[in-house]
Design an enzyme around this catalytic site. Structure first.
Site, PDB file in Angstrom:
ATOM      1  CB  THR A 196     -16.140   7.627   1.319  1.00 13.40           C
ATOM      2  OG1 THR A 196     -15.604   6.461   0.683  1.00 13.40           O
ATOM      3  CG2 THR A 196     -17.135   8.282   0.390  1.00 13.40           C
ATOM      4  CG  ASP A 197     -10.193   6.383   2.596  1.00 11.33           C
ATOM      5  OD1 ASP A 197     -10.333   7.570   2.233  1.00 11.33           O
ATOM      6  OD2 ASP A 197      -9.172   5.709   2.354  1.00 11.33           O
ATOM      7  CB  SER A 249      12.348  -3.817  -5.535  1.00 13.65           C
ATOM      8  OG  SER A 249      11.401  -3.810  -6.596  1.00 13.65           O
ATOM      9  N   GLY A 286       1.931   3.354  -9.204  1.00 17.38           N
ATOM     10  CA  GLY A 286       1.438   4.722  -9.352  1.00 17.38           C
ATOM     11  C   GLY A 286       0.231   4.841 -10.266  1.00 17.38           C
ATOM     12  CB  SER A 343      -3.464  -0.129  -3.680  1.00 15.99           C
ATOM     13  OG  SER A 343      -4.112   0.854  -2.987  1.00 15.99           O
ATOM     14  CB  SER A 344       1.938  -0.551  -6.494  1.00 14.47           C
ATOM     15  OG  SER A 344       2.473   0.746  -6.363  1.00 14.47           O
ATOM     16  CB  SER A 345       2.054   2.421  -1.902  1.00 17.14           C
ATOM     17  OG  SER A 345       0.703   2.830  -1.772  1.00 17.14           O
ATOM     18  CD  GLU A 352       0.575   4.728   1.473  1.00 16.26           C
ATOM     19  OE1 GLU A 352       0.588   3.482   1.493  1.00 16.26           O
ATOM     20  OE2 GLU A 352       0.441   5.383   0.439  1.00 16.26           O
ATOM     21  CG  ASP A 386      -5.205   2.446  -0.963  1.00 20.47           C
ATOM     22  OD1 ASP A 386      -6.385   2.498  -1.356  1.00 20.47           O
ATOM     23  OD2 ASP A 386      -4.343   3.295  -1.274  1.00 20.47           O
TER      24      ASP A 386
HETATM   25  P1  ADP Z   1      -0.075   3.402  -6.047  1.00 15.29           P
HETATM   26  O1  ADP Z   1      -0.189   2.911  -4.649  1.00 15.29           O
HETATM   27  O2  ADP Z   1      -1.341   3.942  -6.606  1.00 15.29           O
HETATM   28  O3  ADP Z   1       0.542   2.407  -6.974  1.00 15.29           O
HETATM   29  P2  ADP Z   1       1.780   5.219  -4.810  1.00 15.29           P
HETATM   30  O4  ADP Z   1       2.425   6.466  -5.279  1.00 15.29           O
HETATM   31  O5  ADP Z   1       1.000   5.260  -3.557  1.00 15.29           O
HETATM   32  O6  ADP Z   1       0.915   4.671  -6.038  1.00 15.29           O
HETATM   33  O7  ADP Z   1       2.903   4.108  -4.609  1.00 15.29           O
HETATM   34  C1  ADP Z   1       3.846   3.838  -5.612  1.00 15.29           C
HETATM   35  C2  ADP Z   1       5.243   3.748  -4.999  1.00 15.29           C
HETATM   36  O8  ADP Z   1       5.354   2.530  -4.220  1.00 15.29           O
HETATM   37  C3  ADP Z   1       6.349   3.622  -6.025  1.00 15.29           C
HETATM   38  O9  ADP Z   1       6.766   4.891  -6.495  1.00 15.29           O
HETATM   39  C4  ADP Z   1       7.453   2.943  -5.212  1.00 15.29           C
HETATM   40  O10 ADP Z   1       8.120   3.879  -4.380  1.00 15.29           O
HETATM   41  C5  ADP Z   1       6.659   2.018  -4.295  1.00 15.29           C
HETATM   42  N1  ADP Z   1       6.580   0.645  -4.819  1.00 15.29           N
HETATM   43  C6  ADP Z   1       5.453  -0.077  -5.008  1.00 15.29           C
HETATM   44  N2  ADP Z   1       5.729  -1.322  -5.458  1.00 15.29           N
HETATM   45  C7  ADP Z   1       7.083  -1.399  -5.565  1.00 15.29           C
HETATM   46  C8  ADP Z   1       7.997  -2.422  -5.984  1.00 15.29           C
HETATM   47  N3  ADP Z   1       7.570  -3.605  -6.380  1.00 15.29           N
HETATM   48  N4  ADP Z   1       9.332  -2.141  -5.940  1.00 15.29           N
HETATM   49  C9  ADP Z   1       9.763  -0.933  -5.546  1.00 15.29           C
HETATM   50  N5  ADP Z   1       8.957   0.069  -5.150  1.00 15.29           N
HETATM   51  C10 ADP Z   1       7.639  -0.137  -5.145  1.00 15.29           C
HETATM   52 MG    MG Z   2      -0.637   4.085  -2.934  1.00 12.53          MG
END
Ligand code: ADP
Ligand code: MG
Length: 382
Positions: A38-39, A70, A123, A127-129, A161, A173
């Site tokens: 929805t965003d 990292s 991944g 939202s690790s990204s 992003e 996110d």
């Molecule tokens: P999500 O946001 O759902 O986790 P994304 O594909 O949007 O998935 O983001 C994941 C990507 O973010 C990883 O493949 C990597 O490139 C980067 N990333 C996130 N956290 C780290 C970390 N701690 N160290 C290195 N790369 C990271």
């Molecule tokens: Mg992401």
């Protein structure tokens, strides 16, 4: 994040750079309680921040160079101002893109060393990204004495992003990572940027939210995300509205659309926006159990109308309900990743074990799980 992570990045910083960091900052991953896709339709979302976060130790350097280590992949990358070109590949693009977005917005950003670790699963749709972008941004904003409000930080991280990394995501996110507060969900209007911290005191209600990672690699996620987005934009153009947020009469809108697939896409976005508004009402009233049917309906809509779920995710949701979850849905962009389930307090391990058995029978990877408490947004932690 734990005190441990603060100590880990501080020690690693000293080992690598021979001086202590100027500080330690952290930014969380998120689950989206409700409001999926929805965003970017100018609609409503309701995420909350996870305790899992990116923790970064950082200090300025005397030159125009950035180094980032990292501890998750044991990699160090270095870049200078001339390397700040959109389209950079590799994980460091999430860091370099933040420097680029700050500079583009007219902020003076000096060189810096950063050492980070993260316990946000990569991944998995948590939202690790955004956590990586927002941790970097929070650290660089403080180190450079930049006065940037949380919403503007989210917008800058999103620009990183979208324009630098090249992922066409909405603001969900990054807004979650910079704006969420502990014990609350964030009701966020992606058009007006109005926000409301809505209390999410599940414990008092005898409930908890289980997050289960299906461990499904999302192979097609980028192209599928882009086609969903394009379909929504086309539908809005045909309907003569700026965005699907503006559809007031769903039946009349569906009558105007010839393409069956497009009709289903529109139905998801419009009904999902409605469900977020209903969810806000239930949370404001403290009626947490009333969230359950909304979660179930959201999942059905993502599965049947928006077609962004996969068999592992559907099985996890179905098994969660069979094991006694009040309601469950996939969370995040889709094509794999995590589900959330609203369950009675103390029953998460049992529900997850039941789902694990069903996964074993189906020959799927063993899922991982945790109980997700609404936690703090980005900030300085050491
Ligand atoms: P999500 O946001 O759902 O986790 P994304 O594909 O949007 O998935 O983001 C994941 C990507 O973010 C990883 O493949 C990597 O490139 C980067 N990333 C996130 N956290 C780290 C970390 N701690 N160290 C290195 N790369 C990271
Ligand atoms: Mg992401």
């Amino acid at each position: 994040m734990s005190d441990n992570d603060i100590e880990t990045v501080s020690k690693a910083f000293i080992e690598r750079h021979g001086r202590p960091p100027a500080g330690v900052w952290a930014a969380p991953g998120r689950v989206n309680l409700i409001g999926e896709h929805t965003d970017y339709n100018d609609g409503f979302v309701m995420p909350y921040a996870l305790p899992q976060r990116v923790t970064v130790a950082a200090a300025l350097r005397p030159d125009d160079t950035w180094t980032v280590t990292s501890l998750n992949n044991s990699d160090t990358q270095t870049f200078g101002r001339s390397d700040l070109v959109p389209g950079m590949s590799g994980w460091q693009a999430y860091v370099a893109g933040v420097v680029w977005a700050l500079a583009e917005a007219g902020h003076r950003v000096a060189g810096a060393d950063l050492v980070l670790t993260s316990d946000v699963p990569l991944g998995a749709g948590l939202s690790s990204s955004a956590a990586l972008e927002c941790a970097t941004l929070t650290a660089l904003a403080d180190l450079n004495d930049l006065d940037i409000a949380p919403l503007d930080r989210a917008k800058l991280a999103r620009r990183c992003e979208n324009a630098f990394v090249g992922a066409p995501t909405g603001l969900l996110d990054q807004a979650a990572s910079t704006m969420c507060t502990g014990d609350h969900a964030l009701f966020f209007d992606c058009r007006s940027f109005d926000s409301e911290q809505v209390p999410l005191d599940l414990k008092t209600a005898g409930l908890e939210i289980l997050v289960l990672d299906t461990k499904t690699p999302h192979a097609l996620v980028d192209s599928e995300y882009a086609t969903r987005r394009a379909s929504c934009e086309q539908a809005a153009a045909i309907l003569g509205v700026p965005a699907l947020r503006d559809v007031e009469d769903l039946d009349a809108a569906l009558d105007q659309l010839k393409d069956e697939e497009m009709r289903r896409r529109v139905r998801h976005v419009v009904t999902e926006n409605g469900r977020v508004l209903q969810a806000v009402q239930t949370l404001r009233a403290g009626d947490f159990r009333a969230l359950a049917p909304l979660l179930d309906a959201s999942h059905a809509s993502m599965r049947d109308d928006f077609e962004i779920t996969v068999s592992t995710v559907d099985l996890a949701v179905e098994a969660a309900r069979e094991a006694g979850a009040l309601g469950a849905r996939m969370t995040g962009g889709g094509f794999g990743g995590c589900i959330i389930a609203l369950v009675e307090a103390g029953s998460s391990d049992r529900v997850a074990a039941f789902i694990g058995d069903r996964f074993a029978e189906a020959g799927y990877h063993h899922p991982e799980h945790f109980v997700a408490l609404p936690s703090a947004g980005a900030g300085r932690v050491g």
